[in-house]
Scaffold this active site. Structure first.
Site, PDB file in Angstrom:
ATOM      1  N   LYS A 116      -5.673  -2.397   5.274  1.00  0.00           N
ATOM      2  CA  LYS A 116      -4.823  -2.746   4.387  1.00  0.00           C
ATOM      3  C   LYS A 116      -5.045  -4.628   3.898  1.00  0.00           C
ATOM      4  CE  LYS A 116      -3.037   0.945   3.386  1.00  0.00           C
ATOM      5  NZ  LYS A 116      -3.868   2.037   2.303  1.00  0.00           N
ATOM      6  N   LYS A 237       9.347   8.584  -0.588  1.00  0.00           N
ATOM      7  CA  LYS A 237       9.511   8.415  -2.313  1.00  0.00           C
ATOM      8  C   LYS A 237      10.616  10.153  -2.347  1.00  0.00           C
ATOM      9  CE  LYS A 237       5.670   6.236  -3.411  1.00  0.00           C
ATOM     10  NZ  LYS A 237       4.300   6.319  -4.213  1.00  0.00           N
ATOM     11  N   ARG A 293      -6.631   8.248  -3.920  1.00  0.00           N
ATOM     12  CA  ARG A 293      -6.546   9.447  -3.975  1.00  0.00           C
ATOM     13  C   ARG A 293      -5.138  10.164  -5.495  1.00  0.00           C
ATOM     14  NH1 ARG A 293      -2.343   8.410   0.172  1.00  0.00           N
ATOM     15  NH2 ARG A 293       0.018   8.680  -1.382  1.00  0.00           N
TER      16      ARG A 293
END
Lengths: 452, 156
Positions: A116, A237, A293
């Site tokens: 990251k 989420k 992805r």
């Protein structure tokens, strides 16, 4: 030329890939663990290979077994789905070394974006604004204090090898900083076998806006607009929608094109998603991370644009170029997705594996259900708790919301608690209706949510 | 590249894809013999049917589920020897070698029964105990899955 694909994943995403294969005349081989023997994806694949016992590291995470299965069944390509090995650069490179097509970006791009701190640096160099934060990893207390002072509190300590909302800690003031840092380092080592951490400014009440991109091996790419995934619980989420209710058209255009250009500059191909944080007050966007992805919520963009992302992912992997360009990508109406998980909101969303005794999904116009569950199906304890994705399309946001409420009302699942009641409640909240909800909405109301 | 070379390369790729061991081609302009890397793999004409969940009736090998398997009618008695790996089953250590075991053969504990090849690694599958091979279910050169029944071994 891809004529046989090994599906190296399970449940709903495995079925999604198998469906694309069937429509394309491609032979699908489902690799499965013993826990998924009766799964619908295994039943519907053209061929199925048991690769191991239930634990991930002996099955879906075990790339020797998966590669052996692909070779034994003479597949040319492997689709990794999401999670498991989908963003494992070593696995992608092992496929490449064996002459197998990994349906996704090249391993070295996965590696770059998976780190990251490196991803932040690369995107910043590509011209994207990034969340203010440390230049790189923070490796000692002195650097920690200096960087924190520069950034200003509140601060988020994040694992460099983390992602998807894992390995993060918020620090509100200087006295908490060092202990939080030490804990974060230990947790990162434990969870990711990589103790590197970096700092980001913690944005108050941000929105999570992500852009779906698709690029072929010649570097031609398109974006499929954004998804607003701000309705989250602990960075997981729960509801996603497109278009985002908070963006002006010009802002939308800017974010989407910026994301596409930055990703193209990386030498990326395949489907991917660039995640941003949107500061509502400042009306500014900041790059957060990239997912190299296909994502859980890809159906939102599919229903919005009418584009089959999995099919195109496979075609791109086979070397086919995109036959259309950005001006051919049209968005129509409004789409909302609810994740139906086997979780008990009355007990802190504890995962509730078990057997589904009744499974009656909704239908009718504008309703899509992506699931591999059926009546009498077992939700095994070894994997995630996703039962189904319910996606609804409407001519506008209000219609999409009302249709989703209708569909949630129809959806009958018995045998395990699900997130259906919470989703129904959320869709009726004034903050959702106005579109004015941030990523902290759910976490700020634990008691209300527990009593839904 | 000449047309001839392109044809040869295309043939090689097709052989590899379809598992063809040997190809002899005679045209007006050339006589060609191509031998695949693994000459002892039988060509796979129809895709091999792996075992399906126990609820579906399938003629091929049925894998043993983690729970106790239902005994089928007239099933020979003995210990099932299941594959611990996904890969390809070979009855012998080399293409021309005799099979490790035949039906009715007595074996000692730890004797090699077959090879499962996975990712170019040859794994020897050993007898869990001494006994007699009652039945051989593995098929030479065919893919096998995890848990697939390979042998039935009777304790004497």
């Amino acid at each position: 030329m891809i004529s046989r694909i090994l599906v190296a994943n399970r449940s709903e995403i495995a079925l999604r890939v198998i469906r694309a294969c069937r429509e394309m005349g491609i032979w699908s081989v489902a690799a499965y663990s013993e826990a998924d023997r009766d799964n619908l994806a295994v039943e519907l694949a053209d061929q199925a290979v048991c690769i191991g016992p239930p634990p991930g590291r002996e099955s879906y995470l075990n790339y020797q077994r998966i590669l052996a299965a692909a070779q034994a069944t003479k597949c040319q390509a492997i689709h990794p789905g999401y999670g498991f090995l989908a963003e494992n650069a070593l696995f992608a490179e092992a496929c490449e070394a064996l002459g197998l097509i990994f349906i996704g970006p090249p391993g070295q791009v996965i590696r770059k974006m998976g780190d990251k701190t490196m991803a932040r640096r690369l995107m910043k160099d590509a011209g994207l604004p990034v969340v203010p934060g440390s230049a790189g990893d923070v490796s000692d207390a002195g650097q920690l204090t200096r960087e924190a002072e520069k950034i200003g509190f509140p601060i988020l300590i994040k694992a460099a090898a983390g992602g998807g909302g894992r390995g993060m800690r918020v620090v509100h003031e200087a006295t908490q900083l060092l202990p939080a840092y030490q804990q974060a380092v230990a947790e990162a080592e434990n969870a990711f076998a990589d103790n590197r951490v970096y700092l980001e400014k913690f944005l108050n009440d941000p929105k999570h806006i992500e852009v779906q991109v698709l690029i072929d091996q010649q570097g031609h790419g398109v974006h499929l607009y954004e998804r607003d995934c701000s309705m989250q619980r602990r960075h997981q989420k729960l509801i996603e929608e497109s278009p985002s209710a908070c963006l002006e058209e010009a802002e939308r255009r800017e974010i989407c094109l910026a994301a596409l250009n930055a990703v193209q500059a990386l030498g990326y191909h395949s489907a991917g998603t660039v995640e941003f944080l949107w500061d509502q007050k400042q009306r500014k966007y900041y790059f957060m991370e990239m997912n190299t992805r296909i994502q859980v919520e890809h159906p939102v963009s599919e229903m919005l644009t009418g584009i089959d992302l999995i099919r195109l992912q496979i075609e791109v992997a086979a070397g086919k170029n995109l036959s259309f360009s950005q001006e051919d990508v049209h968005r129509q109406g409004h789409v909302i997705e609810c994740r139906i998980n086997a979780e008990d909101h009355r007990r802190g969303f504890r995962p509730t594996p078990g057997r589904i005794t009744r499974f009656t999904p909704p239908g009718g116009p504008g309703v899509r259900v992506d699931t591999a569950c059926q009546s009498n199906a077992l939700i095994p304890p070894h994997y995630d708790s996703l039962i189904a994705k319910l996606i609804c399309w409407g001519a506008g946001r209000q219609q999409a919301r009302q249709r989703m409420l209708r569909a949630l009302h129809e959806f009958r699942i018995e045998g395990v608690p699900t997130t259906i009641p919470v989703c129904r409640w959320l869709l009726k909240q004034p903050e959702f209706i106005s579109g004015d909800y941030s990523t902290r909405f759910l976490d700020q109301r634990p008691d209300e949510v527990a009593n839904v | 590249m000449s047309q001839e070379s392109e044809t040869i390369i295309a043939l090689m790729a097709a052989m590899k894809e379809h598992g063809v061991a040997e190809l002899n081609l005679e045209t007006k302009t050339m006589k060609l013999t191509l031998k695949g890397e693994k000459a002892f793999i039988a060509p796979i004409e129809a895709p091999h049917e792996f075992s399906r969940p126990a609820s579906r009736p399938e003629p091929f090998s049925t894998s043993q589920a983690a729970s106790a398997p239902e005994p089928a009618a007239a099933k020979p008695e003995g210990t099932p020897v299941n594959s611990p790996l996904v890969g390809t089953y070979y009855q012998a250590g080399a293409p021309d070698a005799p099979p490790y075991v035949v039906a009715g053969q007595q074996v000692g504990q730890g004797d090699t029964l077959c090879i499962i090849e996975a990712m170019k690694t040859m794994n020897e599958i050993k007898a869990p105990h001494a006994g007699t091979i009652v039945e051989i279910l593995g098929k030479n050169g065919e893919p096998v899955e995890y848990g697939q029944l390979l042998f039935i071994l009777r304790t004497d």
